[in-house]
Design a protein around this motif. Structure first.
Motif, PDB file in Angstrom:
ATOM      1  N   UNK A 151       0.854  -1.188   0.000  1.00  0.00           N
ATOM      2  CA  UNK A 151       0.000   0.000   0.000  1.00  0.00           C
ATOM      3  C   UNK A 151       0.887   1.235   0.000  1.00  0.00           C
ATOM      4  N   UNK A 152       0.367   2.314  -0.592  1.00  0.00           N
ATOM      5  CA  UNK A 152       1.144   3.541  -0.758  1.00  0.00           C
ATOM      6  C   UNK A 152       0.279   4.728  -0.361  1.00  0.00           C
ATOM      7  N   UNK A 211      -1.479   4.740   9.431  1.00  0.00           N
ATOM      8  CA  UNK A 211      -1.310   3.632   8.486  1.00  0.00           C
ATOM      9  C   UNK A 211      -0.314   2.611   9.019  1.00  0.00           C
ATOM     10  N   UNK A 212       0.778   3.088   9.591  1.00  0.00           N
ATOM     11  CA  UNK A 212       1.763   2.168  10.164  1.00  0.00           C
ATOM     12  C   UNK A 212       1.133   1.342  11.287  1.00  0.00           C
ATOM     13  N   UNK A 219       4.457   1.690   1.903  1.00  0.00           N
ATOM     14  CA  UNK A 219       5.313   2.698   1.280  1.00  0.00           C
ATOM     15  C   UNK A 219       4.723   4.063   1.609  1.00  0.00           C
ATOM     16  N   UNK A 220       5.508   4.908   2.245  1.00  0.00           N
ATOM     17  CA  UNK A 220       5.033   6.230   2.667  1.00  0.00           C
ATOM     18  C   UNK A 220       5.569   7.308   1.730  1.00  0.00           C
ATOM     19  N   UNK A 221       4.670   8.164   1.239  1.00  0.00           N
ATOM     20  CA  UNK A 221       5.056   9.265   0.370  1.00  0.00           C
ATOM     21  C   UNK A 221       5.672  10.407   1.151  1.00  0.00           C
ATOM     22  N   UNK A 232       9.284   1.127   2.741  1.00  0.00           N
ATOM     23  CA  UNK A 232       9.949   1.967   1.742  1.00  0.00           C
ATOM     24  C   UNK A 232       9.310   3.352   1.770  1.00  0.00           C
ATOM     25  N   UNK A 233       9.942   4.274   1.066  1.00  0.00           N
ATOM     26  CA  UNK A 233       9.383   5.601   0.868  1.00  0.00           C
ATOM     27  C   UNK A 233       9.297   5.877  -0.628  1.00  0.00           C
ATOM     28  N   UNK A 234       8.491   6.870  -0.990  1.00  0.00           N
ATOM     29  CA  UNK A 234       8.332   7.249  -2.395  1.00  0.00           C
ATOM     30  C   UNK A 234       8.233   8.762  -2.460  1.00  0.00           C
TER      31      UNK A 234
END
Length: 335
Positions: free
Chosen positions: A78-79, A102-103, A114-116, A139-141
């Motif tokens: 999920x992002x 979300x976490x 994946x966190x923006x 991850x991050x984006x």
């Protein structure tokens, strides 16, 4: 398997969660590579929609409910927050609170998170990345820093931005390529930034660029994801895409397409994709309100509010068509 690891994996002390481990590894540069391997990131990674209460504030309780819904739908990751999350219309405090919600909601669940961390300036993006490091997503984006619908960028400035954000975040990182961010530029970023492994590519012709990415040599080659509602998902998979980041509203259909295709059931995958296309065309016609309305129809959202002022209002005809289309595909939904 991954959900169990998230809740029980320990380093040095019993009961240390996967989230705590990832945060600890992000703070230890020599151990970052242990947090996740690039080839672990594959599949359907929907962009989580942002729900709002009737008073217009971000609905954190429903955001957590959406995470659990997406887990039941079988997604691989999920992002949040990205373009379909209306990230640019969220305050700094809302993004921090949403990321933490979300976490927390994802603990013990299967999907990677994946966190923006993008922002209009490097300093703010670095703050988001530092916060992400402290809460330990997978991850991050980041989109490039942009103003409005900007598509032409000073690529040297963008390179400095990605370098600073990646260093601040420490975790595996996606860059979202748009506008004039060429295949060669993406390859340069992957080569120069140690923890930037991935691209969500929405610049230029998706299918041609997937082939160009696949032809890159070793350390220049990103793990390539796509967007654009997954309109060409079948051919994207045929060209070797690692995954796609569609809207969340009917993501169960994308998951089935992905799983059928990779199980070798190509005709069944195409049949299932035809169902998804019915809703993709609705989303193209009606925009973000259509995505929120479907989540409302599915019992996830209490309403279908969005903040985008340019969004078309869903009139009676639009709602009726969305309802009829959803009923038609409902036998194939899992969540």
């Amino acid at each position: 398997m991954r959900g169990a690891a998230r809740s029980s994996l320990a380093v040095g002390q019993p009961g240390l969660s996967r989230r705590q481990l990832l945060a600890a590894l992000a703070l230890a540069p020599g151990l970052r590579a242990l947090a996740a391997e690039p080839d672990e990131f594959r599949g359907i990674y929907p962009i989580v929609a942002t729900p709002y209460r009737d008073d217009g504030k971000v609905d954190l309780q429903t955001l957590a409910k959406e995470v659990r819904f997406l887990d039941r739908a079988g997604v691989h990751g999920i992002v949040w927050p990205q373009l379909a999350s209306e990230y640019a219309l969220l305050t700094f405090e809302e993004r921090i609170a949403g990321a933490e919600a979300i976490i927390k909601a994802s603990e013990g669940l299967r999907p990677k998170v994946v966190i923006g961390v993008q922002a209009a300036d490097t300093e703010t993006a670095v703050r988001y990345a530092e916060h992400a490091k402290s809460i330990g997503p997978d991850a991050i984006i980041a989109l490039p820093p942009r103003k409005g619908r900007q598509t032409e960028f000073d690529l040297d400035a963008v390179a400095r931005y990605y370098g600073a954000v990646a260093e601040a975040g420490g975790l595996p990182m996606f860059m979202q390529a748009i506008g004039n961010m060429s295949v060669e530029f993406v390859a340069r970023m992957v080569r120069e930034i140690p923890n930037l492994h991935f691209v969500k590519d929405e610049a230029g012709h998706t299918l041609t660029r997937l082939t160009e990415f696949a032809e890159l040599e070793g350390t220049d080659r990103p793990v390539a994801f796509t967007g654009g509602h997954g309109r060409t998902l079948i051919e994207e998979m045929a060209r070797g895409s690692a995954g796609t980041m569609p809207a969340a509203s009917w993501v169960d259909l994308y998951v089935k397409v992905w799983d059928l295709w990779h199980a070798g059931q190509r005709s069944d995958a195409m049949e299932m994709f035809s169902k998804a296309l019915l809703l993709i065309t609705r989303a193209s016609a009606h925009g973000l309100p259509a995505l929120a309305y479907v989540l409302h129809l599915r019992g996830v959202f209490p309403n279908w509010k969005v903040r985008t002022t340019s969004a078309r209002e869903l009139d009676r005809h639009a709602r009726e068509q969305l309802e009829a289309t959803l009923e038609f595909v409902r036998p194939h939904l899992t969540a």
